[in-house]
Design an enzyme around this catalytic site. Structure first.
Site, PDB file in Angstrom:
ATOM      1  N   MET A  30       0.850  -1.197   0.000  1.00 19.64           N
ATOM      2  CA  MET A  30       0.000   0.000   0.000  1.00 19.64           C
ATOM      3  C   MET A  30       0.887   1.248   0.000  1.00 19.64           C
ATOM      4  O   MET A  30       0.444   2.334   0.370  1.00 19.64           O
ATOM      5  CB  MET A  30      -0.939  -0.018   1.204  1.00 19.64           C
ATOM      6  CG  MET A  30      -1.860  -1.239   1.179  1.00 19.64           C
ATOM      7  SD  MET A  30      -3.436  -1.020   2.021  1.00 19.64           S
ATOM      8  CE  MET A  30      -2.908  -0.811   3.700  1.00 19.64           C
ATOM      9  N   LEU A  33       6.791   3.011   1.517  1.00 21.51           N
ATOM     10  CA  LEU A  33       7.657   1.842   1.674  1.00 21.51           C
ATOM     11  C   LEU A  33       8.690   2.032   2.774  1.00 21.51           C
ATOM     12  O   LEU A  33       9.193   3.133   2.983  1.00 21.51           O
ATOM     13  CB  LEU A  33       8.374   1.562   0.351  1.00 21.51           C
ATOM     14  CG  LEU A  33       7.440   1.347  -0.844  1.00 21.51           C
ATOM     15  CD1 LEU A  33       8.252   1.153  -2.117  1.00 21.51           C
ATOM     16  CD2 LEU A  33       6.508   0.168  -0.614  1.00 21.51           C
ATOM     17  N   HIS A  37       9.219  -3.716   3.523  1.00 20.08           N
ATOM     18  CA  HIS A  37       8.872  -3.980   2.117  1.00 20.08           C
ATOM     19  C   HIS A  37      10.124  -4.291   1.304  1.00 20.08           C
ATOM     20  O   HIS A  37      10.146  -5.217   0.493  1.00 20.08           O
ATOM     21  CB  HIS A  37       8.215  -2.750   1.480  1.00 20.08           C
ATOM     22  CG  HIS A  37       6.958  -2.285   2.142  1.00 20.08           C
ATOM     23  ND1 HIS A  37       6.884  -1.110   2.857  1.00 20.08           N
ATOM     24  CD2 HIS A  37       5.724  -2.834   2.194  1.00 20.08           C
ATOM     25  CE1 HIS A  37       5.655  -0.941   3.305  1.00 20.08           C
ATOM     26  NE2 HIS A  37       4.929  -1.978   2.926  1.00 20.08           N
TER      27      HIS A  37
END
Ligand code: PAF
Length: 282
Positions: A30, A33, A37
């Protein structure tokens, strides 16, 4: 890095990768970052020929009173990080593309999605499994990667992939923490200075739970109560849940559990709801 903002173009590129025999690794996100991630993306780079990342703040996993509109976004920075990590394609659809007018199809994984986070966030997992399904159909990855911080999400997605006979390998990357132990999360950016200091107690509480489980003797109920006391001693915290389950499938466990045990918690620090977990093998 190629940037795709239509489903048609992303699907076309995935078909191209597949017809060239390229292995596609996929990290759905989503955005906003962080190292959590990026660590998944590095694993994907090692295992695959192409790294496709999606950024989509998925409205269907937020309830009307939750933080969909304020969810942190910084696309310029995200794109820079993706270039640095070596992503080969970024897919950024709009809400209207993913859920056009008249959208009616939902995927949910029975029972697993109504415990832990599913109790206080009943929308969450149906939204996640539906959007992940859609993204899988668009990106058509060989491997998809998710973080252990969302332990329940990881278990639910693995179950969905098996139940729906999806030919996708699910890889769960380890939970990445700040140096003081706080689990990395885009939502940490909501915390005030005081809340950020208090938030470390989540990690400390999980460590306490781990020690108590390893010591043996003390039962689950007493351990959970000690963990709660430690967290509630901080002025800005309010516990949503603290639970212990089987780390494999979230099954209920007895007072003196054996095997891989997941201690999972969700705690409001100020207005920000944070989750964290640890797996203890006994
Ligand atoms: O873990 C997340 O960031 C989201 O739940 C996901 C998997 C990208 C689906 O929106």
């Amino acid at each position: 890095m190629l940037l795709f903002d239509t489903i048609f173009d992303m699907q076309g590129q995935s078909e191209k990768y597949r017809s060239q025999g390229r292995k596609i690794g996929f990290v759905p996100t989503m955005g906003f970052l962080h190292e959590g991630h990026l660590s998944l993306m590095r694993i994907a780079k090692e295992k695959c020929d192409e790294l496709v990342v999606s950024i989509f703040v998925n409205p269907s996993q937020f309830a009307p009173n939750e933080d969909f509109s304020s969810y942190p976004r910084n696309f310029q920075r995200d794109i820079q990080l993706l270039e640095e990590v070596g992503a080969t394609a970024l897919f950024m659809p709009t809400q209207e593309m993913m859920y056009p007018k008249g959208y009616k199809t939902w995927v949910h994984v029975e029972k697993l999605d109504t415990k832990l986070c599913g109790i206080s966030r009943p929308h969450l997992f149906q939204g996640v499994t539906t959007v992940v399904n859609k993204l899988f159909n668009i990106v058509r990855p060989h491997i998809a990667l998710f973080g252990q911080k969302d332990a329940q999400q990881a278990i639910i997605i693995k179950k969905m992939v098996v139940d729906l006979n999806m030919n996708i390998e699910i890889v769960i990357g380890q939970l990445i923490r700040e140096t003081d132990g706080l689990a990395m999360s885009s939502r940490n950016s909501y915390l005030s200075e005081e809340e950020r200091r208090d938030a470390v107690v989540l990690y400390q509480a999980l460590q306490l739970g781990k020690r108590r489980l390893m010591e043996a003797g003390m039962g689950k109920t007493k351990i959970l109560s000690e963990i709660r006391q430690l967290i509630e001693a901080k002025p800005t915290t309010r516990v949503d849940y603290i639970e212990m389950h089987s780390a494999k499938n979230l099954a209920e466990i007895g007072e003196h559990p054996q095997g891989d045990i997941l201690i999972a918690l969700a705690v409001f620090v100020g207005n920000t709801r944070l989750i964290d977990n640890i797996t203890v093998s006994i």
